[in-house]
Design a protein around this motif. Sequence first.
Motif, PDB file in Angstrom:
ATOM      1  N   GLU A   1       0.809  -1.223   0.000  1.00 33.10           N
ATOM      2  CA  GLU A   1       0.000   0.000   0.000  1.00 33.10           C
ATOM      3  C   GLU A   1       0.842   1.274   0.000  1.00 33.10           C
ATOM      4  OE1 GLU A   1      -3.187   0.338  -0.420  1.00 33.10           O
ATOM      5  OE2 GLU A   1      -3.583  -1.813  -0.509  1.00 33.10           O
ATOM      6  N   GLY A   2       2.157   1.103  -0.009  1.00 33.51           N
ATOM      7  CA  GLY A   2       3.033   2.265  -0.123  1.00 33.51           C
ATOM      8  C   GLY A   2       3.150   3.125   1.115  1.00 33.51           C
ATOM      9  N   VAL A   3       2.911   2.540   2.298  1.00 38.88           N
ATOM     10  CA  VAL A   3       3.089   3.291   3.547  1.00 38.88           C
ATOM     11  C   VAL A   3       4.568   3.656   3.692  1.00 38.88           C
ATOM     12  CG1 VAL A   3       2.937   3.156   6.070  1.00 38.88           C
ATOM     13  CG2 VAL A   3       1.123   2.173   4.642  1.00 38.88           C
ATOM     14  N   GLN A   4       4.841   4.893   4.077  1.00 38.88           N
ATOM     15  CA  GLN A   4       6.214   5.388   4.113  1.00 38.88           C
ATOM     16  C   GLN A   4       6.845   5.380   5.502  1.00 38.88           C
ATOM     17  OE1 GLN A   4       8.020   6.495   1.158  1.00 38.88           O
ATOM     18  NE2 GLN A   4       6.343   5.187   0.457  1.00 38.88           N
ATOM     19  N   ILE A   5       6.011   5.208   6.531  1.00 36.95           N
ATOM     20  CA  ILE A   5       6.511   5.296   7.910  1.00 36.95           C
ATOM     21  C   ILE A   5       5.923   4.156   8.733  1.00 36.95           C
ATOM     22  CG2 ILE A   5       6.599   6.718  10.006  1.00 36.95           C
ATOM     23  CD1 ILE A   5       6.057   9.159   8.086  1.00 36.95           C
ATOM     24  N   VAL A   6       6.781   3.420   9.440  1.00 38.36           N
ATOM     25  CA  VAL A   6       6.326   2.339  10.321  1.00 38.36           C
ATOM     26  C   VAL A   6       6.960   2.496  11.700  1.00 38.36           C
ATOM     27  CG1 VAL A   6       6.414  -0.148  10.768  1.00 38.36           C
ATOM     28  CG2 VAL A   6       5.864   0.680   8.476  1.00 38.36           C
ATOM     29  N   PHE A   7       6.132   2.447  12.725  1.00 36.17           N
ATOM     30  CA  PHE A   7       6.601   2.407  14.110  1.00 36.17           C
ATOM     31  C   PHE A   7       6.434   0.969  14.601  1.00 36.17           C
ATOM     32  CE2 PHE A   7       6.618   6.773  13.604  1.00 36.17           C
ATOM     33  CZ  PHE A   7       6.851   7.501  14.764  1.00 36.17           C
ATOM     34  N   THR A   8       7.501   0.359  15.065  1.00 35.55           N
ATOM     35  CA  THR A   8       7.422  -0.986  15.629  1.00 35.55           C
ATOM     36  C   THR A   8       7.593  -0.925  17.140  1.00 35.55           C
ATOM     37  OG1 THR A   8       9.794  -1.344  15.218  1.00 35.55           O
ATOM     38  CG2 THR A   8       8.255  -2.124  13.536  1.00 35.55           C
ATOM     39  N   SER A   9       7.067  -1.943  17.814  1.00 34.08           N
ATOM     40  CA  SER A   9       7.154  -1.986  19.274  1.00 34.08           C
ATOM     41  C   SER A   9       7.023  -3.422  19.743  1.00 34.08           C
ATOM     42  CB  SER A   9       6.032  -1.132  19.903  1.00 34.08           C
ATOM     43  OG  SER A   9       4.755  -1.602  19.499  1.00 34.08           O
ATOM     44  N   ALA A  10       7.335  -3.652  21.007  1.00 31.75           N
ATOM     45  CA  ALA A  10       7.115  -4.949  21.658  1.00 31.75           C
ATOM     46  C   ALA A  10       7.769  -6.102  20.898  1.00 31.75           C
ATOM     47  CB  ALA A  10       5.618  -5.202  21.823  1.00 31.75           C
ATOM     48  N   GLY A  11       9.056  -5.951  20.617  1.00 32.36           N
ATOM     49  CA  GLY A  11       9.773  -7.009  19.929  1.00 32.36           C
ATOM     50  C   GLY A  11      11.159  -6.560  19.516  1.00 32.36           C
ATOM     51  N   ASN A  12      11.851  -7.392  18.785  1.00 32.79           N
ATOM     52  CA  ASN A  12      13.224  -7.118  18.354  1.00 32.79           C
ATOM     53  C   ASN A  12      13.215  -6.280  17.076  1.00 32.79           C
ATOM     54  OD1 ASN A  12      15.881  -7.137  17.518  1.00 32.79           O
ATOM     55  ND2 ASN A  12      16.183  -9.321  17.844  1.00 32.79           N
ATOM     56  N   PRO A  13      13.774  -5.063  17.103  1.00 32.37           N
ATOM     57  CA  PRO A  13      13.740  -4.214  15.910  1.00 32.37           C
ATOM     58  C   PRO A  13      14.543  -4.784  14.739  1.00 32.37           C
ATOM     59  CG  PRO A  13      15.177  -3.263  17.582  1.00 32.37           C
ATOM     60  CD  PRO A  13      14.444  -4.399  18.238  1.00 32.37           C
ATOM     61  N   LYS A  14      15.503  -5.654  15.018  1.00 35.14           N
ATOM     62  CA  LYS A  14      16.314  -6.226  13.938  1.00 35.14           C
ATOM     63  C   LYS A  14      15.484  -7.103  13.000  1.00 35.14           C
ATOM     64  CE  LYS A  14      20.919  -6.228  16.003  1.00 35.14           C
ATOM     65  NZ  LYS A  14      22.089  -7.047  16.372  1.00 35.14           N
ATOM     66  N   THR A  15      14.376  -7.633  13.515  1.00 33.68           N
ATOM     67  CA  THR A  15      13.583  -8.580  12.730  1.00 33.68           C
ATOM     68  C   THR A  15      13.060  -7.986  11.433  1.00 33.68           C
ATOM     69  OG1 THR A  15      12.892  -9.564  14.828  1.00 33.68           O
ATOM     70  CG2 THR A  15      11.690 -10.239  12.865  1.00 33.68           C
ATOM     71  N   TRP A  16      12.594  -6.737  11.464  1.00 34.49           N
ATOM     72  CA  TRP A  16      11.928  -6.165  10.297  1.00 34.49           C
ATOM     73  C   TRP A  16      12.547  -4.887   9.754  1.00 34.49           C
ATOM     74  CZ3 TRP A  16       8.593  -8.611   7.333  1.00 34.49           C
ATOM     75  CH2 TRP A  16       7.925  -9.728   7.854  1.00 34.49           C
ATOM     76  N   THR A  17      13.432  -4.242  10.510  1.00 35.74           N
ATOM     77  CA  THR A  17      13.921  -2.923  10.110  1.00 35.74           C
ATOM     78  C   THR A  17      14.585  -2.931   8.737  1.00 35.74           C
ATOM     79  OG1 THR A  17      14.174  -2.182  12.401  1.00 35.74           O
ATOM     80  CG2 THR A  17      15.452  -1.016  10.729  1.00 35.74           C
ATOM     81  N   THR A  18      15.510  -3.840   8.510  1.00 39.74           N
ATOM     82  CA  THR A  18      16.223  -3.871   7.230  1.00 39.74           C
ATOM     83  C   THR A  18      15.269  -4.114   6.062  1.00 39.74           C
ATOM     84  OG1 THR A  18      18.249  -4.662   8.289  1.00 39.74           O
ATOM     85  CG2 THR A  18      18.054  -5.001   5.914  1.00 39.74           C
ATOM     86  N   HIS A  19      14.343  -5.052   6.243  1.00 38.71           N
ATOM     87  CA  HIS A  19      13.375  -5.372   5.195  1.00 38.71           C
ATOM     88  C   HIS A  19      12.528  -4.147   4.846  1.00 38.71           C
ATOM     89  CE1 HIS A  19      10.762  -7.864   2.749  1.00 38.71           C
ATOM     90  NE2 HIS A  19       9.695  -7.443   3.425  1.00 38.71           N
ATOM     91  N   LEU A  20      12.065  -3.444   5.864  1.00 39.91           N
ATOM     92  CA  LEU A  20      11.239  -2.257   5.629  1.00 39.91           C
ATOM     93  C   LEU A  20      12.047  -1.150   4.956  1.00 39.91           C
ATOM     94  CD1 LEU A  20       9.236  -2.205   8.988  1.00 39.91           C
ATOM     95  CD2 LEU A  20       8.299  -2.724   6.723  1.00 39.91           C
ATOM     96  N   LYS A  21      13.253  -0.924   5.446  1.00 40.12           N
ATOM     97  CA  LYS A  21      14.084   0.142   4.879  1.00 40.12           C
ATOM     98  C   LYS A  21      14.496  -0.165   3.440  1.00 40.12           C
ATOM     99  CE  LYS A  21      16.690   2.706   7.360  1.00 40.12           C
ATOM    100  NZ  LYS A  21      17.709   3.328   8.226  1.00 40.12           N
ATOM    101  N   ASP A  22      14.634  -1.442   3.129  1.00 41.76           N
ATOM    102  CA  ASP A  22      14.927  -1.833   1.742  1.00 41.76           C
ATOM    103  C   ASP A  22      13.806  -1.430   0.786  1.00 41.76           C
ATOM    104  OD1 ASP A  22      17.375  -2.876   2.380  1.00 41.76           O
ATOM    105  OD2 ASP A  22      16.722  -4.975   2.419  1.00 41.76           O
TER     106      ASP A  22
END
Length: 310
Positions: free
Chosen positions: A86-107
Amino acid sequence: MNRITALFDIEYPLIQAGMVWNSGWKLASAVSNAGGLGLIGAGSMYPEVLREHIQKCKAATTKPFGVNVPLLYPDIDKLMQIIIEEGVQIVFTSAGNPKTWTTHLKDHGIKVVHVVSSVKFALKAQDASVDAVVAEGFEAGGHNGREETTTFTLIPMVKEQLEIPLIAAGGIATGKGMFAAMILGADGVQIGSRFVATPEASSHQAFKDLVVEAKEGATELTLKELAPVRLLKNKFYTDVKRLYESTPTKEELSALLGRGRAKKGMFEGDLEEGELEIGQIAGLIHEIKPAAEVVAEIITEFKAIKLPQL
């Protein structure tokens, strides 16, 4: 322009927290249209429900908005795929390990912010290459840190060691609170509880009314053995306190909590048996008003502050 307004391309360094059962597209778009950053709270949404909210939010605002994803919920992979599609440009993550998804999202060109409750986890988030960190004191509503570090203690300690932008959360609902957090080192603020008491919040009217009625001491942090959560004191809260008298196991606490407690309380309006998540600052929230008015009131008060002379 400061580091947060530049990062998100917004007018004010004010973010509306992505709160389960409270933060649908109506609230997110209203805050974004008012100059802040609205967040859709994906924690209470099935994947296709999230897609619907994102699409409606895109139709309701041309301004930036984001999605908050608590990483402890199921179907995270499906939620993230929809966010990307859907082309969302900003994601806030919480309650977990940020390493899990950060790289994938930033890619995929998405800016990533992670919510933490300690210096240790702020630095871990920075190491995971997030774009900013939300440091949340234990005054905040909903799921929280076990250490019970207050916002005014946490922010300067995180600021001392963090290099990336810092957003303060927990116990902030006014321009004065925003000013104080930024004096202590925050680049912006995330506000949750104040936006619950708005017509645009997707929570039940009975819950909103109870938030407005709340006084100092009306909430408590509990259920630390599961996932610490700050609750309004109601029958369910009393049942939890009574169970603690017998030194319960995690299994016994889980059995009492059951499933759907938060939905029952905040979304369906069961003020007795539901889980009613709100911050300590509820004692300073006295009326329900549109989100745009809340933003304007906070920013006006912030800009009018004159420091006392020594």
